[in-house]
Design an enzyme around this catalytic site. Structure first.
Site, short mmCIF file in Angstrom:
data_model
loop_
_atom_site.label_atom_id
_atom_site.label_comp_id
_atom_site.label_asym_id
_atom_site.label_seq_id
_atom_site.Cartn_x
_atom_site.Cartn_y
_atom_site.Cartn_z
N ARG A 55 -9.62 -0.07 4.41
CA ARG A 55 -9.88 0.74 3.00
C ARG A 55 -8.92 0.23 2.15
O ARG A 55 -9.15 0.05 1.12
CB ARG A 55 -9.69 2.22 3.59
N THR A 56 -7.63 0.17 2.51
CA THR A 56 -6.77 0.08 1.34
C THR A 56 -6.95 -1.48 0.73
O THR A 56 -6.72 -1.55 -0.30
CB THR A 56 -5.28 -0.06 2.20
N LYS A 84 3.34 -22.07 8.31
CA LYS A 84 4.20 -23.29 8.17
C LYS A 84 5.85 -22.77 8.21
O LYS A 84 6.67 -23.86 8.18
CB LYS A 84 3.95 -24.10 7.06
N ARG A 105 0.73 -5.42 2.12
CA ARG A 105 0.88 -4.67 3.46
C ARG A 105 1.55 -5.57 4.34
O ARG A 105 0.97 -6.94 4.37
CB ARG A 105 -0.49 -4.17 3.94
N HIS A 133 3.46 4.66 3.25
CA HIS A 133 1.95 4.40 2.85
C HIS A 133 1.72 5.14 1.37
O HIS A 133 0.89 6.22 1.54
CB HIS A 133 1.02 4.52 4.00
N1 CP Z 1 -6.04 4.30 5.76
C1 CP Z 1 -5.67 3.20 5.72
O1 CP Z 1 -4.67 2.63 5.33
O2 CP Z 1 -6.90 2.36 6.32
P1 CP Z 1 -6.86 0.71 6.52
O3 CP Z 1 -5.79 0.41 7.48
O4 CP Z 1 -8.19 0.46 6.97
O5 CP Z 1 -6.42 0.15 5.16
#
Ligand code: CP
Length: 306
Positions: A55-56, A84, A105, A133
């Site tokens: 999603r993100t 590396k 992320r 998040h």
């Molecule tokens: N909600 C969320 O962060 O989903 P993903 O891990 O799929 O990005």
């Protein structure tokens, strides 16, 4: 005066004031109503995902492309020079020349802040380890407001892995803006971390701990379900025994308030049974869709176009 987000990093939900959160939600609502297909033409987003995501990553990518911008990046750092031995800071120092904004992320807490410290372009935290998040929390708040017609004074239960789930950490902290009453339901050893509880106490947010949904189902407006973050568990941790206590079944919703909505940041593993999807309470796919609009709003604001 309108809050200014131009060139700002988005690292933690506590970086925002209540006024700033409400402004982002307001802009999100406008973008949801009226598309902005050319707003970010000529701008480039670098999506740097050192951890899996559906999603993100894809909603940031879609958000940028739907506003006329373009996207570079990676979804597997093992295909980059990190394999590396290149450091995070050197990686970020390169990417700042290739893009106008970075979304990162990373499995390590604090990595997004570290990336922001060594990059001259804005950095958005798309999840750093068990920590934060923030863009998920903004889409959660947008969805809550949309489905409850208000944000203030709601009763919100969070169930599942409250220790390692970063989405519930950010959402619990945001609750202090809106005087939410919080109910925490988790397996033993997976409770909401003490530092978040201390922060809630200092901000006079009421919360309590419970063993089962049945204890509070009649009282709540939002049930926020999270999966067990088994990838973050220490190897010795036993969870198979308790797992079945944290699977939501439609039969448990018989006494729910009519306005109850069930949210989940997703991915769902097995903590919400499929039959719940067919109840009027299920709202997690609408929630995920809102991620697109919130991320469009953030990109537009940070790049100084909204
Ligand atoms: N909600 C969320 O962060 O989903 P993903 O891990 O799929 O990005």
């Amino acid at each position: 005066m309108k809050p200014n987000f131009q060139q700002r990093d988005i690292i933690a939900i506590n970086d925002f004031s209540k006024e700033e959160v409400l402004h982002i939600l307001d802009i999100t609502d406008k973008i949801k109503q009226k598309k902005q297909p050319d707003l970010l033409r000529g701008h480039i987003l670098a999506n740097c995902f050192f951890e899996p995501s559906t999603r993100t990553r894809l909603s940031f990518e879609s958000a940028m492309q739907r506003m006329g911008g373009s996207v570079i990046g990676f979804s597997d750092s093992q295909t980059t020079s990190v394999k590396k031995g290149e450091s995070l800071s050197d990686t970020m120092k390169m990417i700042e020349h290739y893009a106008d904004i970075i979304v990162i992320r990373h499995p390590l807490e604090g990595a997004a802040q570290q990336a922001a410290n060594c990059s001259s372009i804005p950095v958005i935290n798309a999840g750093d380890g068990t920590n934060q998040h923030p863009t998920q929390t903004l889409l959660d708040l947008f969805t809550i407001n949309e489905c409850q017609n208000k944000l203030e004074g709601l009763n919100i239960a969070m169930i599942g892995d409250l220790k390692y789930g970063r989405t519930v950490h950010s959402l619990a902290q945001a609750s202090s803006f809106f005087n939410h009453r919080l109910y925490f339901i988790s397996p033993p050893h997976l409770e909401m971390p003490k530092e978040i509880c201390d922060e809630l106490r200092n901000k006079r947010i009421k919360f309590s701990f419970h063993k089962e949904i049945d204890e509070i189902i009649e009282k709540i407006d939002i049930l926020y379900v999270t999966r067990l973050q088994t990838e973050r568990f220490p190897h010795h941790m036993e969870y198979e025994e308790v797992k079945s206590n944290f699977i939501l079944k439609s039969s448990q919703l018989a006494k729910a308030r009519p306005n109850l909505k069930i949210l989940h940041p997703l991915p769902r593993v097995n903590e919400i049974q499929q039959d719940v999807d067919h109840t009027p309470f299920a709202h997690f796919f609408q929630q995920a869709q809102n991620g697109l609009f919130v991320r469009q709003a953030l990109l537009g604001l940070i790049l100084g176009k909204l």
